[in-house]
Every structure is written in structure tokens, then in C-alpha cells.
Motif scaffolding. Structure first.
Motif, PDB file in Angstrom:
ATOM      1  N   ASP A 139       4.463  21.222  -1.691  1.00  0.00           N
ATOM      2  CA  ASP A 139       5.833  21.718  -1.518  1.00  0.00           C
ATOM      3  C   ASP A 139       6.381  22.386  -2.769  1.00  0.00           C
ATOM      4  N   HIS A 140       5.893  21.945  -3.926  1.00  0.00           N
ATOM      5  CA  HIS A 140       6.405  22.492  -5.190  1.00  0.00           C
ATOM      6  C   HIS A 140       5.404  23.433  -5.861  1.00  0.00           C
ATOM      7  N   ALA A 141       4.380  23.839  -5.126  1.00  0.00           N
ATOM      8  CA  ALA A 141       3.384  24.808  -5.615  1.00  0.00           C
ATOM      9  C   ALA A 141       2.748  24.349  -6.922  1.00  0.00           C
ATOM     10  N   LEU A 142       2.397  23.059  -6.987  1.00  0.00           N
ATOM     11  CA  LEU A 142       1.746  22.516  -8.166  1.00  0.00           C
ATOM     12  C   LEU A 142       0.251  22.370  -7.912  1.00  0.00           C
ATOM     13  N   PRO A 143      -0.562  22.488  -8.951  1.00  0.00           N
ATOM     14  CA  PRO A 143      -2.007  22.300  -8.773  1.00  0.00           C
ATOM     15  C   PRO A 143      -2.315  20.904  -8.231  1.00  0.00           C
ATOM     16  N   ARG A 177       1.655  16.100  -0.569  1.00  0.00           N
ATOM     17  CA  ARG A 177       2.768  16.834   0.033  1.00  0.00           C
ATOM     18  C   ARG A 177       3.699  17.391  -1.035  1.00  0.00           C
ATOM     19  N   ILE A 178       3.977  16.583  -2.045  1.00  0.00           N
ATOM     20  CA  ILE A 178       4.890  17.034  -3.095  1.00  0.00           C
ATOM     21  C   ILE A 178       4.283  18.180  -3.887  1.00  0.00           C
ATOM     22  N   GLU A 179       3.020  18.065  -4.248  1.00  0.00           N
ATOM     23  CA  GLU A 179       2.367  19.146  -4.993  1.00  0.00           C
ATOM     24  C   GLU A 179       2.315  20.419  -4.159  1.00  0.00           C
ATOM     25  N   HIS A 203       0.842  -1.189   0.000  1.00  0.00           N
ATOM     26  CA  HIS A 203       0.000   0.000   0.000  1.00  0.00           C
ATOM     27  C   HIS A 203       0.884   1.248   0.000  1.00  0.00           C
ATOM     28  N   PHE A 204       0.432   2.261  -0.722  1.00  0.00           N
ATOM     29  CA  PHE A 204       1.165   3.512  -0.819  1.00  0.00           C
ATOM     30  C   PHE A 204       0.585   4.549   0.136  1.00  0.00           C
ATOM     31  N   ASP A 205       1.429   5.493   0.535  1.00  0.00           N
ATOM     32  CA  ASP A 205       1.012   6.587   1.396  1.00  0.00           C
ATOM     33  C   ASP A 205       0.133   7.537   0.580  1.00  0.00           C
ATOM     34  N   PRO A 206      -1.153   7.663   0.900  1.00  0.00           N
ATOM     35  CA  PRO A 206      -2.048   8.509   0.100  1.00  0.00           C
ATOM     36  C   PRO A 206      -1.716   9.994   0.184  1.00  0.00           C
ATOM     37  N   TRP A 258       8.165  12.462  -6.378  1.00  0.00           N
ATOM     38  CA  TRP A 258       6.968  11.621  -6.486  1.00  0.00           C
ATOM     39  C   TRP A 258       7.361  10.184  -6.832  1.00  0.00           C
ATOM     40  N   GLY A 259       8.364  10.033  -7.695  1.00  0.00           N
ATOM     41  CA  GLY A 259       8.794   8.712  -8.114  1.00  0.00           C
ATOM     42  C   GLY A 259       9.379   7.874  -6.997  1.00  0.00           C
ATOM     43  N   ARG A 260       9.815   8.521  -5.917  1.00  0.00           N
ATOM     44  CA  ARG A 260      10.325   7.773  -4.759  1.00  0.00           C
ATOM     45  C   ARG A 260       9.176   7.480  -3.799  1.00  0.00           C
ATOM     46  N   GLN A 261       8.137   6.885  -4.334  1.00  0.00           N
ATOM     47  CA  GLN A 261       6.918   6.666  -3.553  1.00  0.00           C
ATOM     48  C   GLN A 261       7.142   5.645  -2.450  1.00  0.00           C
ATOM     49  N   PRO A 262       6.948   6.020  -1.208  1.00  0.00           N
ATOM     50  CA  PRO A 262       7.074   5.038  -0.125  1.00  0.00           C
ATOM     51  C   PRO A 262       5.878   4.090  -0.123  1.00  0.00           C
ATOM     52  N   PHE A 263       6.138   2.852   0.209  1.00  0.00           N
ATOM     53  CA  PHE A 263       5.045   1.876   0.302  1.00  0.00           C
ATOM     54  C   PHE A 263       5.281   0.975   1.497  1.00  0.00           C
ATOM     55  N   THR A 264       4.196   0.347   1.920  1.00  0.00           N
ATOM     56  CA  THR A 264       4.246  -0.537   3.082  1.00  0.00           C
ATOM     57  C   THR A 264       3.666  -1.894   2.718  1.00  0.00           C
ATOM     58  N   PRO A 265       4.437  -2.960   2.832  1.00  0.00           N
ATOM     59  CA  PRO A 265       3.872  -4.300   2.617  1.00  0.00           C
ATOM     60  C   PRO A 265       2.852  -4.611   3.711  1.00  0.00           C
ATOM     61  N   ASP A 266       1.809  -5.307   3.336  1.00  0.00           N
ATOM     62  CA  ASP A 266       0.760  -5.681   4.295  1.00  0.00           C
ATOM     63  C   ASP A 266       1.154  -6.992   4.974  1.00  0.00           C
TER      64      ASP A 266
END
Length: 205
Positions: A36-40, A32-34, A24-27, A84-92
Motif C-alpha cells: 500500500d505504501h510502495a515500499l520494497p 499489505r502495508i509495504e 499469533h500475528f497475521d502474516p 505496521w505498529g498496529r499489528q493485529p494478533f489472535t490469541p490461540d
């Protein structure tokens, strides 16, 4: 005299989707990235997961690095795309325990994911290849779920027929190809429901 109904084939192989089932990925990651980088809001994934770029990366026509680079160019921030590409995930852990239980009971287990060329390293990072018999990623197969050819590839590689296989995915839409081949399918919403579905097919007691 009434003709007896045919007995359902015994399940020999259980195939899992990866994202949304095993990991599962951190939703909040993209938000946070958008921010922090002032993206829509939504600008990254509205491009990243839209055709044609998502089709290109998940069928191996472009690399994951190329995908991230294209996202950076689209949003005007390569730095944001790389983050964004360094997406953290957690194994269930509960699903991993289920995988272990299935193998201990003598069943073949496998993963089928619509993935990029980053999948092998990602799953190796938490030892998944040692807990299943095979990991299949669409970037290697060349087609994505729900295309019936993706499921046919898996069945042939595992040496089982459709009625001998069980497939679960958190996207109900992606079950279609498996249904066409006679596989037992389960729309994943949680590990308890999956265990119950497996028990109903006699896979686990």
C-alpha cells in the motif's frame, strides 16, 4: 548393587513464550502495508528486527513508540511504520485452554517474552494476566532470551529451581538459557505436541 538413577524433580511451574505460542500475528499484515505504501518487500521488518534497534526496544533502552518512529524514518514513511505498529494478533484458544488446565491442576503458570513496553496493554486486551500467575517481558528484565539471566529472573520471581520448571518456545534457539539452568524445555510446534510433552513429564495426565 546398582545405584538407582536420581528421580527427576517434579515440575511446579510451566513458562510459555508469548508470540508464536499464545498469540499469533497475521502474516499478511506487513506485506499489505509495504504494498500500500510502495515500499520494497521486507524493508520494514529487515530493519525492525535487526540489531541494534530490536535489542534496544526489547531491553527497555527505547520505547515501542521510539522503535516505530525509527522504523518510519528508516523506510521513509512514518505512516507505514505506524500502520505496521498496529499489528493485529489472535490469541490461540487451545493454548489458553491449556493454561487454564495447568492452573486447575495446581501448577504455577507464567509467560516470558522478548517484548516491548507495549506488552502489558497487549496481553491485558485478551485477559491473559488473569489466566497466568505472572507475565515477564524482557523490556522490564533488561535482558532477552536466550540469555540465562532472563530465565534466572523468572525462576527467582516464581520461587522455583530450574529442574522444577518447564519452558516452551517456538524458537529453538531461545531454549538455550533454560537448558543451562536445568529446566525441561520443549520446542513448540503445536498445542498437541506441547500437551504430550507435559504429560511425559507428569505435569498433565
Amino acid at each position: 548393587m546398582r545405584t538407582p538413577e536420581p528421580t527427576a524433580a517434579a515440575i511446579r511451574a510451566v513458562v510459555f513464550d508469548l508470540d508464536g505460542v499464545i498469540r499469533h500475528f497475521d502474516p499478511e499484515h506487513v506485506a499489505r502495508i509495504e504494498r500500500d505504501h510502495a515500499l520494497p518487500v521486507g524493508s520494514i521488518e529487515s530493519f525492525a528486527f535487526a540489531s541494534p534497534v530490536i535489542d534496544d526496544v526489547t531491553t527497555g533502552r527505547i520505547s515501542r513508540a521510539d522503535w516505530v518512529r525509527a522504523i518510519g524514518e528508516h523506510v521513509g514513511s512514518p505512516t507505514a511504520a505506524e500502520a505496521w505498529g498496529r499489528q493485529p494478533f489472535t490469541p490461540d484458544p487451545d493454548v489458553l485452554a491449556l493454561l487454564d488446565d495447568l492452573r486447575a491442576a495446581g501448577h504455577t503458570t507464567a509467560v516470558l517474552t522478548n517484548g516491548t513496553d507495549g506488552v502489558p496493554a497487549e496481553v491485558a486486551s485478551f485477559g491473559l494476566p488473569e489466566r497466568v500467575d505472572a507475565v515477564f517481558s524482557s523490556h522490564e528484565i533488561g535482558v532477552t532470551k536466550p540469555d540465562v539471566r532472563a530465565f534466572q529472573h523468572v525462576l527467582e520471581a516464581l520461587g522455583v529451581d530450574g529442574p522444577e520448571a518447564f519452558f516452551t518456545d517456538d524458537s529453538e534457539r531461545k531454549l538455550a538459557g533454560a537448558v543451562t539452568l536445568g529446566m525441561t524445555v520443549h520446542h513448540y510446534t503445536g498445542v498437541d505436541g506441547l500437551r504430550s510433552a507435559l504429560a511425559a513429564r507428569g505435569v498433565l495426565s
